[in-house]
Design an enzyme around this catalytic site. Structure first.
Site, PDB file in Angstrom:
ATOM      1  N   HIS A 170      -1.109   4.485  -0.593  1.00  0.00           N
ATOM      2  CA  HIS A 170      -2.165   5.362  -0.064  1.00  0.00           C
ATOM      3  C   HIS A 170      -1.885   6.861  -0.243  1.00  0.00           C
ATOM      4  CE1 HIS A 170      -5.238   2.781   1.506  1.00  0.00           C
ATOM      5  NE2 HIS A 170      -4.369   2.034   2.177  1.00  0.00           N
ATOM      6  N   ASP A 200      -4.083  -0.290  -3.515  1.00  0.00           N
ATOM      7  CA  ASP A 200      -4.255   0.816  -2.564  1.00  0.00           C
ATOM      8  C   ASP A 200      -3.280   1.961  -2.858  1.00  0.00           C
ATOM      9  OD1 ASP A 200      -6.277  -0.622  -1.453  1.00  0.00           O
ATOM     10  OD2 ASP A 200      -5.523  -0.529   0.596  1.00  0.00           O
ATOM     11  N   ASP A 243       0.818  -1.201   0.000  1.00  0.00           N
ATOM     12  CA  ASP A 243       0.000   0.000   0.000  1.00  0.00           C
ATOM     13  C   ASP A 243       0.864   1.269   0.000  1.00  0.00           C
ATOM     14  OD1 ASP A 243      -1.326  -2.275   1.097  1.00  0.00           O
ATOM     15  OD2 ASP A 243      -2.927  -0.987   1.844  1.00  0.00           O
ATOM     16  N   HIS A 259      -3.874  -8.466  -2.993  1.00  0.00           N
ATOM     17  CA  HIS A 259      -3.940  -7.372  -2.028  1.00  0.00           C
ATOM     18  C   HIS A 259      -4.415  -7.823  -0.651  1.00  0.00           C
ATOM     19  CE1 HIS A 259      -4.258  -3.340  -0.465  1.00  0.00           C
ATOM     20  NE2 HIS A 259      -5.479  -3.634  -0.021  1.00  0.00           N
ATOM     21  N   ARG A 280     -13.848  -6.163   9.448  1.00  0.00           N
ATOM     22  CA  ARG A 280     -13.870  -5.019   8.528  1.00  0.00           C
ATOM     23  C   ARG A 280     -15.235  -4.868   7.850  1.00  0.00           C
ATOM     24  NH1 ARG A 280      -8.517  -3.448   6.482  1.00  0.00           N
ATOM     25  NH2 ARG A 280      -6.870  -4.889   7.143  1.00  0.00           N
ATOM     26  N   ASN A 325      -8.445  -2.992  -2.329  1.00  0.00           N
ATOM     27  CA  ASN A 325      -9.824  -2.698  -1.924  1.00  0.00           C
ATOM     28  C   ASN A 325     -10.145  -1.200  -2.009  1.00  0.00           C
ATOM     29  OD1 ASN A 325      -8.078  -2.389   0.443  1.00  0.00           O
ATOM     30  ND2 ASN A 325      -9.970  -2.000   1.569  1.00  0.00           N
ATOM     31  N   HIS A 326      -9.126  -0.337  -2.023  1.00  0.00           N
ATOM     32  CA  HIS A 326      -9.372   1.102  -2.130  1.00  0.00           C
ATOM     33  C   HIS A 326      -9.443   1.581  -3.581  1.00  0.00           C
ATOM     34  CE1 HIS A 326      -9.418   2.888   1.946  1.00  0.00           C
ATOM     35  NE2 HIS A 326      -8.872   1.736   2.258  1.00  0.00           N
ATOM     36  N   HIS A 371      -2.576  -4.700   2.532  1.00  0.00           N
ATOM     37  CA  HIS A 371      -3.876  -4.486   3.174  1.00  0.00           C
ATOM     38  C   HIS A 371      -3.815  -4.152   4.662  1.00  0.00           C
ATOM     39  CE1 HIS A 371      -8.192  -4.623   3.179  1.00  0.00           C
ATOM     40  NE2 HIS A 371      -8.308  -5.766   3.821  1.00  0.00           N
ATOM     41  N   ASP A 405      -6.499   7.340  -1.528  1.00  0.00           N
ATOM     42  CA  ASP A 405      -7.173   7.505  -0.228  1.00  0.00           C
ATOM     43  C   ASP A 405      -6.145   7.699   0.880  1.00  0.00           C
ATOM     44  OD1 ASP A 405      -9.810   7.412  -1.081  1.00  0.00           O
ATOM     45  OD2 ASP A 405      -9.963   5.234  -0.871  1.00  0.00           O
ATOM     46  N   ARG A 406      -6.616   8.306   1.966  1.00  0.00           N
ATOM     47  CA  ARG A 406      -5.810   8.581   3.161  1.00  0.00           C
ATOM     48  C   ARG A 406      -4.787   9.686   2.912  1.00  0.00           C
ATOM     49  NH1 ARG A 406      -8.661   5.648   7.079  1.00  0.00           N
ATOM     50  NH2 ARG A 406      -8.837   3.473   6.459  1.00  0.00           N
TER      51      ARG A 406
END
Length: 799
Positions: free
Chosen positions: A94, A121, A92, A202, A256, A153-154, A283, A124-125
């Site tokens: 991010h 990923d 990730d 992932h 989750r 997943n993002h 992840h 995001d964030r």
């Protein structure tokens, strides 16, 4: 090109509003054939904090999507490690563009011999998800065989709307770019198979047994990630994006809300079914950047270091060569000038506000000095010495905190509240002292309260003794004064009636006046508990009615309170409501109101059976001791030690409660009653539980200790690691104490030996004698108390 971005919330398709923020754009449409020079220019501009124009972004996305649509047709991609080369797997990122640059610096840019596989990923964030995607898309266009991208997943519209990638895109571009990015994400494969032996995905494995990778290839992946579908292939899709490994065997639903958690037996089955040697997944944040589990059959890889600006974790990547043995590199991202303030407020709040708070706290002395100088200059124009103008606030924080291009004027309402009063020319004013007091170092709430209870118990007990003693002495003085008044009245009546001569009256009156004067001047001395405190406060209620901070510190030291002088000054400052460097007697004593309440009320979270047992026990003891409670205690104290051992108290329980509770339960009740945990039950613990009301001043004392530990947290972590020879992440009691004692030589104020011992006890939550030092260091963080409002302060004073 410089432009002013208007409210992105007004555009069609943007779901959230973002404030007007100045952004700096540059135009660089991609060439017909992608070149390395073009990519290097993008990196250079991005490092300066500049934003690629919409036309450039749209063109890159369109060409990348066309390539993926043509070249990738299955959900699982096959990758071959080049001869004499390697495949570098990245976890990730991010939106943390600096981590991508650090990886390229450490491992080189994608090339014929250095192939990259990014494991999802990307957004995001963090603040720079668009920039990461543009660089990766361009390298893919440069040479499709040198860079591969899995989906995470993002890479999902629903999460992008929730975790701010939509808002990042909406701040920089219009809604068409967000939709184009969503389409590009759906074209990414769900997993990759390296040399037919290493499966890179992932999230994790699926809820079904005996799954073959060839079945996964058939997943319809060009859509948004499904959730709670009845279709088996859709379930594969969801689990590959969301699942997590666990230590215990079997499968369960994932907390989750999607995917599963799976044990080593599931991993073994999947690897055996598909003849694999390793699974690499991402992840999850892991402190060291990578983490092996399931007997090293699964590696979790996370590449966003210092995640969201609030974690001190490493990032890591894995290099695979022909021997298929992964070689890991850990790092903290390089500092990059220019990557600072091109973001919207919501993203800033999540990912960057913690860094701002840390800097405000770190530079608070420098800020105070600069603010004070501005305030002194303001006297000439009629502004209160405690206030500065909004523009002056911006000038100072810009100079001292020094984050390039930060929109401080826009951030001011979120960081420092304006005063309700205006300046002589209508200027917005800010109370700079209250602004700085907002930002404090706090520990985990549970740990703070646990530590406070142990660290400050001596203060509570000493102040209780002092308060009780002084109240009793005051009562005695009132009674004696009344008796003297009665005697004087009687003598006066006798004199009037002629039954007492004047000489005797005068002599008796003079003696009583001398005695009264002696008491008023504090002539009495006492060796009872609390006498030291009474001596320190003699002059308060009978003379000035105040005590200085220095006198307070000396009084507390005289009561053997285990706090340093500097820490006691913090308490004194909290008591000094009007900030005149003195504390009134009445104000001081009312801070320490002691509440008596039974044991079950103090321990509401305890099991109901224990509360019932204690209630029953209390009733029986009260009834038995109605005549003389001391006699009952002495009867149970078989060895006459002045305290009941667990064995003695257990005998009491057995005698009074019969066979209602077994030996284990009786021992638990003993530990519950033993408040200080010293293995015996003393008189106070036997009769009642004591709790101090109004913990605000206690938190101020702990605050001073937290400040010391926060400032030295990274030095502490480094020192701890030198003792951690086996790399377990934990150290024992003696090692912990050695590190803290070494720190004491370098800091002011130092921690006392008692504080060190009690800090260790508070941190050793499971009682195994060891401490996880990473958790200890990460427990400290700067918070914004939000308490710099003039109105709030006035309400507090009224209370």
């Amino acid at each position: 090109m410089h432009t002013q971005l208007q409210d992105a919330g007004s555009r069609k398709g943007s779901l959230k509003k973002a404030p007007t923020v100045p952004l700096v754009y540059f135009t660089a449409d991609p060439p017909a054939t992608m070149t390395l020079a073009y990519i290097e220019n993008l990196i250079t501009q991005f490092k300066k904090g500049y934003i690629l124009s919409q036309s450039g972004v749209a063109a890159i996305i369109e060409r990348f999507s066309a390539m993926m649509d043509e070249q990738v047709t299955e959900a699982v991609l096959d990758i071959t490690i080049p001869e004499d080369g390697s495949v570098c797997v990245i976890g990730d990122t991010h939106g943390q563009f600096v981590d991508l640059l650090t990886i390229f610096r450490l491992n080189g840019l994608p090339s014929e011999k250095t192939v990259y596989l990014f494991n999802g990923d990307y957004v995001d964030r963090g603040l720079r998800g668009v920039e990461i995607c543009m660089i990766l898309f361009c390298f893919k266009l440069l040479n499709p065989k040198q860079l591969f991208m899995n989906r995470g997943n993002h890479e999902c519209k629903r999460l992008n709307e929730k975790y701010y990638f939509e808002q990042e895109v909406g701040l920089k571009y219009d809604a068409t770019i967000f939709e184009a990015m969503q389409n590009a994400f759906t074209l990414l494969p769900l997993a990759s198979l390296v040399n037919k032996k290493i499966f890179v995905v992932h999230g994790g494995l699926t809820r079904h047994d005996g799954v073959k990778i060839d079945e996964m290839r058939k997943i319809e992946y060009r859509k948004q990630c499904p959730k709670k579908s009845d279709d088996v292939l859709d379930q594969y899709f969801e689990d590959m994006m969301w699942s997590d490994p666990r230590v215990s065997a079997g499968r369960e639903k994932n907390s989750r809300g999607a995917g599963i958690v799976f044990g080593p037996d599931v991993t073994e089955d999947f690897m055996r079914t598909n003849d694999l040697s390793l699974i690499i997944r991402s992840h999850e944040l892991v402190p060291k950047g990578y983490y092996p589990t399931h007997d090293h059959q699964i590696i979790t890889l996370f590449s966003a270091s210092n995640y969201c600006g609030t974690n001190d974790n490493y990032g890591a990547f894995a290099v695979l060569k022909q021997d298929l043995v992964p070689v890991f590199t850990r790092y903290h991202a390089d500092p990059v000038e220019g990557i600072s303030s091109k973001f919207d407020f919501e993203t800033l709040k999540i990912a960057t506000f913690q860094l701002i708070r840390d800097r405000i706290f770190h530079y608070r002395r420098e800020l105070m000095n600069e603010f004070a100088q501005k305030a002194r200059d303001n006297k000439e124009i009629g502004i209160s010495h405690k206030k500065i103008t909004r523009q002056q606030w911006v000038e100072v924080v810009s100079k001292v905190i020094a984050i390039p291009d930060m929109p401080w004027l826009w951030l001011q309402p979120h960081l420092a509240k304006a005063s309700h009063k205006k300046g002589p020319k209508g200027e917005t004013l800010i109370g700079y002292k209250r602004f700085l007091e907002r930002y404090r170092v706090m520990l985990n709430v549970d740990l703070v309260e646990h530590w406070e209870d142990m660290l400050l118990k001596e203060v509570c007990q000493a102040l209780y003794r002092s308060n009780s003693y002084l109240a009793e002495k005051a009562k005695q003085r009132r009674e004696r004064k009344k008796e003297r008044a009665d005697r004087r009245a009687q003598r006066k009546a006798n004199r009037i009636s002629g039954r007492e001569d004047k000489d005797t009256d005068d002599d008796g009156s003079d003696k009583e006046k001398e005695k009264e004067k002696e008491e008023e001047s504090g002539g009495e001395e006492s060796t009872e508990a609390g006498a030291g405190a009474e001596k320190a406060f003699k002059s308060l209620s009978r003379k000035t009615g105040k005590i200085t901070k220095a006198e307070f510190v000396e009084a507390m030291k005289g009561m053997s309170v285990e706090l340093t002088g500097s820490q006691l000054l913090v308490v004194a400052s909290k008591l000094d409501d009007n900030k005149d460097d003195s504390i009134t007697y009445d104000e001081f004593m009312t801070k320490f109101k002691v509440l008596y309440h039974d044991v079950e009320k103090e321990n509401r979270e305890r099991e109901k059976w224990m509360k019932g047992a204690l209630r029953e026990l209390g009733d029986i003891i009260t009834q038995s001791a109605s005549a003389d409670l001391h006699a009952v205690f002495d009867e149970f104290d078989k060895d006459k030690s002045g305290a009941l051992s667990y064995e003695e108290f257990s005998d009491v329980l057995k005698k009074l409660l019969g066979s209602s509770y077994d030996g284990v339960q009786r021992h638990q009740i003993c530990a519950f009653v033993d408040k200080d945990g010293n293995g015996v039950i003393d008189w106070k613990e036997f009769t009642s539980a004591i709790k101090v009301d109004n913990r605000a001043w206690q938190r101020e004392a702990v605050q001073s200790i937290c400040n010391v530990l926060f400032r030295n947290r990274y030095g502490l972590q480094k020192a701890f690691r030198t003792f951690d020879l086996d790399g377990s992440g934990a150290i024992d009691v003696d090692e912990f104490c050695l590190v803290i004692k070494a720190l004491n030589k370098l800091i002011e104020p130092p921690l006392s030996s008692t504080q060190v011992r009690k800090l260790h006890k508070a941190l050793d939550t499971n009682g195994d004698g060891t401490i996880s030092y990473d958790e200890f260091v990460e427990a400290f963080h700067v918070i914004d108390t939000g308490d710099d409002d003039d109105d709030h302060d006035r309400k507090s004073r009224k209370k």
